[in-house]
Design a protein around this motif. Structure first.
Motif, short mmCIF file in Angstrom:
data_model
loop_
_atom_site.label_atom_id
_atom_site.label_comp_id
_atom_site.label_asym_id
_atom_site.label_seq_id
_atom_site.Cartn_x
_atom_site.Cartn_y
_atom_site.Cartn_z
N HIS A 241 -22.64 11.68 51.23
CA HIS A 241 -21.87 10.83 52.13
C HIS A 241 -22.62 9.54 52.42
O HIS A 241 -23.82 9.57 52.71
N LYS A 242 -21.92 8.43 52.41
CA LYS A 242 -22.50 7.16 52.82
C LYS A 242 -22.66 7.16 54.33
O LYS A 242 -21.68 7.31 55.06
N VAL A 243 -23.90 6.99 54.80
CA VAL A 243 -24.14 7.05 56.24
C VAL A 243 -24.58 5.70 56.81
O VAL A 243 -24.59 5.53 58.04
N ASP A 244 -24.92 4.75 55.97
CA ASP A 244 -25.31 3.43 56.44
C ASP A 244 -25.25 2.48 55.25
O ASP A 244 -25.32 2.90 54.08
N VAL A 245 -25.12 1.18 55.54
CA VAL A 245 -25.04 0.18 54.48
C VAL A 245 -25.37 -1.18 55.08
O VAL A 245 -25.11 -1.43 56.25
N PHE A 246 -25.99 -2.05 54.28
CA PHE A 246 -26.13 -3.44 54.69
C PHE A 246 -26.20 -4.31 53.45
O PHE A 246 -26.32 -3.83 52.33
N GLY A 247 -26.14 -5.63 53.66
CA GLY A 247 -26.15 -6.56 52.54
C GLY A 247 -24.78 -7.17 52.31
O GLY A 247 -23.97 -7.31 53.22
N GLY A 248 -24.53 -7.55 51.08
CA GLY A 248 -23.26 -8.13 50.72
C GLY A 248 -23.23 -9.65 50.76
O GLY A 248 -22.22 -10.27 50.44
N GLY A 249 -24.32 -10.27 51.17
CA GLY A 249 -24.39 -11.74 51.23
C GLY A 249 -25.76 -12.21 50.82
O GLY A 249 -26.56 -11.47 50.27
N GLU A 250 -26.05 -13.47 51.14
CA GLU A 250 -27.38 -14.01 50.84
C GLU A 250 -28.42 -13.27 51.68
O GLU A 250 -28.14 -12.88 52.81
N PRO A 251 -29.62 -13.05 51.13
CA PRO A 251 -30.07 -13.53 49.83
C PRO A 251 -29.83 -12.55 48.69
O PRO A 251 -30.09 -12.88 47.52
N LEU A 252 -29.29 -11.35 48.97
CA LEU A 252 -29.20 -10.33 47.94
C LEU A 252 -28.19 -10.67 46.85
O LEU A 252 -28.33 -10.22 45.71
N VAL A 253 -27.17 -11.44 47.18
CA VAL A 253 -26.11 -11.70 46.21
C VAL A 253 -26.57 -12.60 45.07
O VAL A 253 -25.99 -12.61 43.99
N GLN A 254 -27.64 -13.35 45.27
CA GLN A 254 -28.06 -14.33 44.28
C GLN A 254 -28.44 -13.69 42.94
O GLN A 254 -27.98 -14.11 41.88
N ASP A 255 -29.28 -12.67 42.98
CA ASP A 255 -29.70 -12.00 41.75
C ASP A 255 -29.22 -10.56 41.66
O ASP A 255 -29.34 -9.93 40.63
N GLY A 256 -28.68 -10.05 42.75
CA GLY A 256 -28.29 -8.65 42.78
C GLY A 256 -29.50 -7.77 43.04
O GLY A 256 -30.55 -7.97 42.44
#
Length: 329
Positions: A241-256
């Motif tokens: 089960h997914k219990v937490d999540v973050f990200g989806g924008g800069e800076p992670l989106v630049q290179d994945g």
């Protein structure tokens, strides 16, 4: 495991010499990158040593794991596992190309390109070494000395079968979690290879659609996973089960994001799929530090021991020894 795009980014960086170095680096923190929002206000860590791939007898090392005894386990293009001491001394190796016990066929996202391979590995708390044998669609398990223990998996779409297993982790109970890069699925298995759950593929939840990269099990028993297609960091419990999540924008989106780990103080380290910076987030998922790509791209996030010393692979194939600085005197 990195997507084909991620591999192309890293390959181009290596050809162009982006962030490459093979020298031993002394203590000293690199400057942070600062953005207007979610800024990094501190350096991520100090690099205290760097062991060049050539000195270690490695050719295009692909993955690194830290054993409970402090030794490092590395896979490379030569279809083998190398065990390296924290001081950079090669202790032993095993493996060769093939499909028998103790043999490997590491392949990359594009099987027609033999220059890129993907043999991921992890080490359990009792020292067993789990290796995802991607080209043979199986997971093999070894003793710390390389003795074959067991294997599970075969090619297919049924229970306990894979198309192309890559990243994996094992928890304290012996359950194994494996990402199938080609099918874009993440599954949990018992120690004997029985399927416990599967997520990914066709999902209504966008966080669960894309290429998964398994990082590690955190101190709460949760599986840390990146979805580089969505630029998200996921926390998955032992039941899938997914219990937490973050990200989806800069800076992670630049290179994945292609790899994620957490240290003993709860700081999360995320390495890129391309030749970008390594970013660090606090317990509240706020960006607090970074390691600039200009200081040397890390293709894996650091694996930390209890004393704050960590180990990562540099884009030039070197083993990079770091010391965590955040929250420490």
């Amino acid at each position: 495991m990195a997507t084909p795009v991620g591999f192309q980014r890293l390959a181009m960086a290596a050809l162009l010499g982006v962030g490459l170095t093979s020298t031993v680096v002394g203590c000293g923190a690199a400057p942070s990158e600062v953005s207007s929002s979610g800024s990094a206000s501190a350096s991520a860590f100090e690099v205290v040593a760097r062991y060049p791939a050539k000195a270690l007898g490695l050719r295009r090392p692909n993955a690194l794991a830290l054993g409970p005894d402090g030794d490092l386990y590395v896979t490379d293009y030569r279809q083998r596992v190398s065990v390296i001491s924290p001081q950079g001394r090669v202790l032993r190796r095993w493996g060769e190309l093939g499909d028998g016990p103790g043999q490997f066929h590491f392949v990359g996202p594009d099987p027609s390109d033999p220059t890129w391979i993907a043999g991921r590995l992890t080490v359990s708390r009792d020292g067993e070494v789990y290796v995802s044998d991607s080209g043979n669609a199986r997971v093999q398990v070894f003793t710390p000395d390389g003795g074959f223990v067991r294997q599970f998996g075969s090619y297919g779409e049924g229970d306990g079968q894979f198309h192309r297993p890559y990243d994996l982790a094992v928890d304290a109970s012996g359950d194994v979690f494996v990402a199938d890069d080609e099918r874009q699925m993440l599954s949990g298995y018992s120690a004997t290879g029985q399927t416990l759950w599967t997520i990914g593929g066709t999902e209504k939840d966008a966080d669960l659609v894309g290429h998964f990269h398994v990082g590690m099990i955190d101190g709460h028993g949760r599986l840390l996973v990146t979805n580089d297609d969505q630029a998200r960091i996921l926390y998955i419990d032992a039941e899938g089960h997914k219990v937490d999540v973050f990200g989806g924008g800069e800076p992670l989106v630049q290179d994945g994001p292609c790899d994620v780990t957490v240290d003993d103080l709860g700081y999360t380290y995320v390495s890129p799929c391309g030749p970008g910076s390594t970013y660090v987030f606090d317990r509240g998922h706020q960006l607090v530090a970074s390691w600039p790509a200009s200081e040397g791209v890390l293709v894996t996030a650091p694996r930390f021991g209890p004393d704050g010393t960590g180990y990562a692979l540099g884009i030039d194939g070197s083993v990079v020894v770091v010391r965590a600085t955040l929250g420490r005197s």
